[in-house]
Design an enzyme around this catalytic site. Structure first.
Site, PDB file in Angstrom:
ATOM      1  N   GLU A   1       0.780  -1.275  -0.029  1.00 18.01           N
ATOM      2  CA  GLU A   1       0.019  -0.053  -0.016  1.00 18.01           C
ATOM      3  C   GLU A   1       0.651   1.240   0.081  1.00 18.01           C
ATOM      4  OE1 GLU A   1      -2.867  -0.055   3.113  1.00 18.01           O
ATOM      5  OE2 GLU A   1      -4.019  -1.856   2.230  1.00 18.01           O
TER       6      GLU A   1
ATOM      7  N   GLU B   1      -5.181  -8.904   0.841  1.00 14.33           N
ATOM      8  CA  GLU B   1      -5.838  -8.429   2.109  1.00 14.33           C
ATOM      9  C   GLU B   1      -7.355  -8.135   1.649  1.00 14.33           C
ATOM     10  OE1 GLU B   1      -4.293  -5.441   4.496  1.00 14.33           O
ATOM     11  OE2 GLU B   1      -2.078  -5.971   4.184  1.00 14.33           O
TER      12      GLU B   1
HETATM   13  C1  BG6 Z   1      -4.181  -2.438   5.277  1.00 13.53           C
HETATM   14  C2  BG6 Z   1      -2.729  -2.973   5.926  1.00 13.53           C
HETATM   15  O1  BG6 Z   1      -4.275  -1.009   5.214  1.00 13.53           O
HETATM   16  O2  BG6 Z   1      -5.281  -2.565   6.205  1.00 13.53           O
HETATM   17  C3  BG6 Z   1      -2.854  -3.582   7.126  1.00 13.53           C
HETATM   18  O3  BG6 Z   1      -2.051  -3.371   4.746  1.00 13.53           O
HETATM   19  C4  BG6 Z   1      -3.830  -2.930   8.105  1.00 13.53           C
HETATM   20  O4  BG6 Z   1      -1.574  -3.623   7.816  1.00 13.53           O
HETATM   21  C5  BG6 Z   1      -5.097  -3.157   7.336  1.00 13.53           C
HETATM   22  O5  BG6 Z   1      -3.759  -3.563   9.351  1.00 13.53           O
HETATM   23  C6  BG6 Z   1      -6.324  -2.963   8.359  1.00 13.53           C
HETATM   24  O6  BG6 Z   1      -6.391  -1.575   8.717  1.00 13.53           O
HETATM   25  P1  BG6 Z   1      -6.296  -1.361  10.194  1.00 13.53           P
HETATM   26  O7  BG6 Z   1      -5.926   0.299  10.372  1.00 13.53           O
HETATM   27  O8  BG6 Z   1      -7.472  -1.755  10.801  1.00 13.53           O
HETATM   28  O9  BG6 Z   1      -5.085  -2.053  10.982  1.00 13.53           O
END
Ligand code: BG6
Length: 458
Positions: free
Chosen positions: A161, A360
């Site tokens: 990202e 993800e």
């Molecule tokens: C993504 C990232 O943006 O979202 C992760 O690659 C992150 O590292 C995930 O944990 C969820 O976001 P957050 O802010 O809830 O941890």
């Protein structure tokens, strides 16, 4: 039944600083993520999910789940603790043990070199990504990893990202107060990231030509709030500036004409050097990794520029807002939108025609075990199944999506919101302030996903 393609990579994701803990063990240097200030009473990275000490148990759980792939990251400062960039043998040995255990269990490691955490020593030495020095530092780090894990890691991700990695000052050490200079810094850092990525692409071709490499983007699915022509323009311009400007650099090594003129007209165009063109045009990636959680809407810009929001939403071309049609939950405040995954990935495929993997996708919920000690996360099962249905549809339409990794394998510490915000298939028994033993408890979604993997569909 929705059957997936043969060899579909059923995976699950974590990242080093969010799962490992052991922040000062094995010769590891500090990372930006260790020094960032978290609100009082919120978990930090010191223990996280204590994977550093539970990795054997975690790999056993992955094997039980039937994972074909584990999407993880290396902690740069575990491998290179300081600005001398001298590899730390103990750090490499930790990843040797982990990677070897994954391979013994037929789980393919998909390794991200840079997932938000920047060695603090490099921020202190020269300002991290704000400096061009970071490009060669990253290339040196990538080279060590490519040589050391050659033949074992066959799929690499350059940077997770880029949008967030460059915008979030607490993650990259850019603490610029002036909002306009902050934007300039962000575009400059982003340009350096693109140069670094291309250096890594070229290095991998030389060191391990059969391995694959690509970026992971946070896809930005932006709908026009209404069918008003100005809202429609706002939406496509937002996607260009929040997503495609980075992917164009990864895949084509150039900004689009729209982005070039936007950056020049807003005095945001990065400082470049003549020989950069050769680096940027000299290599490309093999695939695109996609992280997707939610979509947003855009509408025609009205009023003054609002700097009091994420920097990538700051623009005089659009205002970003939530979609009124979507269901919102405690942590998913922009709403849940499985269709958006297909909309966003189709656009990426139409633009680049590269294979894609969902690296993800997940649902955050505050969870505690019920009176039987179980976590009946049916909402997560529904969330994942709805998104998988969209992926299945794309595959049927001929779009090459070769894998899916829910975020996250175990509960992890959030990038900035502590441990109450849980995404895992496996519950970690700890609170914000008390890591306890970090015992692992399989959630209901674990057994559901296990059956999906076993049947190659649902
Ligand atoms: C993504 C990232 O943006 O979202 C992760 O690659 C992150 O590292 C995930 O944990 C969820 O976001 P957050 O802010 O809830 O941890």
């Amino acid at each position: 039944m929705k059957k997936f393609t043969d060899h579909f990579l059923w995976g699950a994701s974590t990242s080093a600083f969010q799962v490992e803990g052991g922040y000062n063990e094995g010769g590891r240097g500090l990372a930006t993520t260790d020094v960032q200030k978290v609100p009082e009473g919120t978990a930090d990275t010191k223990v996280a999910a204590d994977h550093y000490h539970h990795w054997k148990e975690d790999v056993a759980l992955m094997a039980e789940l039937g994972l074909k792939a584990y999407r993880m990251s290396f902690s740069w400062s575990r491998i290179m603790p300081d600005e001398t960039l001298k590899p730390n043998e103990e750090g490499l040995a930790f990843y040797d043990r982990l990677i070897d255990a994954l391979l013994e269990n037929n789980i393919e490691p998909l390794v991200t070199l840079y997932h938000f955490e920047c060695p603090q020593a490099l921020v202190e030495a020269f300002g991290g990504w704000k400096s061009r020095k970071m490009v060669d530092a990253y290339a040196a780090y990538a080279e060590v990893c490519f040589r050391h894990f050659k033949g074992r890691v066959k799929t690499w991700v350059t940077v997770n990202e880029q949008l967030i990695a460059t915008a979030a000052g607490n993650l990259n050490g850019n603490h610029e107060k002036d909002p306009v200079q902050n934007l300039r810094n962000i575009y400059q850092m982003s340009y350096h990231v693109s140069l670094a990525e291309h250096k890594a692409f070229a290095l991998l071709r030389e060191i391990d030509p059969s391995a694959k490499i690509g970026p992971v983007c946070a896809i930005q699915v932006v709908y026009p709030l209404t069918s008003k022509a100005q809202d429609v323009s706002a939406a496509w311009q937002a996607e260009e500036l929040m997503e495609f400007y980075m992917l164009d650099m990864s895949v084509r090594g150039a900004y689009s004409p729209f982005v070039t003129s936007y950056l020049k007209n807003h005095d945001l165009y990065p400082v470049t050097e003549k020989e950069d063109e050769e680096v940027l045009k000299g290599s490309t990636c093999d695939f695109i990794g996609v992280n997707y959680y939610f979509s947003v809407c855009a509408k025609e810009k009205t009023g003054p520029i609002n700097y009091n929001q994420p920097p990538f939403w700051v623009s005089d071309l659009y205002d970003i807002c939530a979609n009124p049609y979507l269901e919102k939950t405690e942590w998913m405040d922009m709403g849940i939108d499985p269709d958006g995954l297909r909309t966003g990935m189709e656009k990426i495929y139409q633009r680049y025609q590269l294979p894609m993997i969902v690296t993800e996708n997940g649902m955050a919920v505050s969870e505690t075990p019920d009176e039987n000690g179980e976590i009946n996360d049916t909402y997560r099962i529904e969330y994942i199944q709805a998104h998988l249905s969209q992926i299945h549809k794309m595959i049927e339409e001929g779009v090459p999506v070769f894998g899916y990794c829910p975020w996250s394998f175990v509960d992890v510490v959030s990038s900035h919101q502590g441990f109450a915000k849980r995404y895992g298939l496996v519950y970690i028994d700890r609170t914000e302030t008390d890591p306890k033993e970090c015992a692992r408890i399989k959630k209901k979604s674990f057994s559901w996903y296990q059956t999906v993997i076993r049947n190659n569909g649902f």
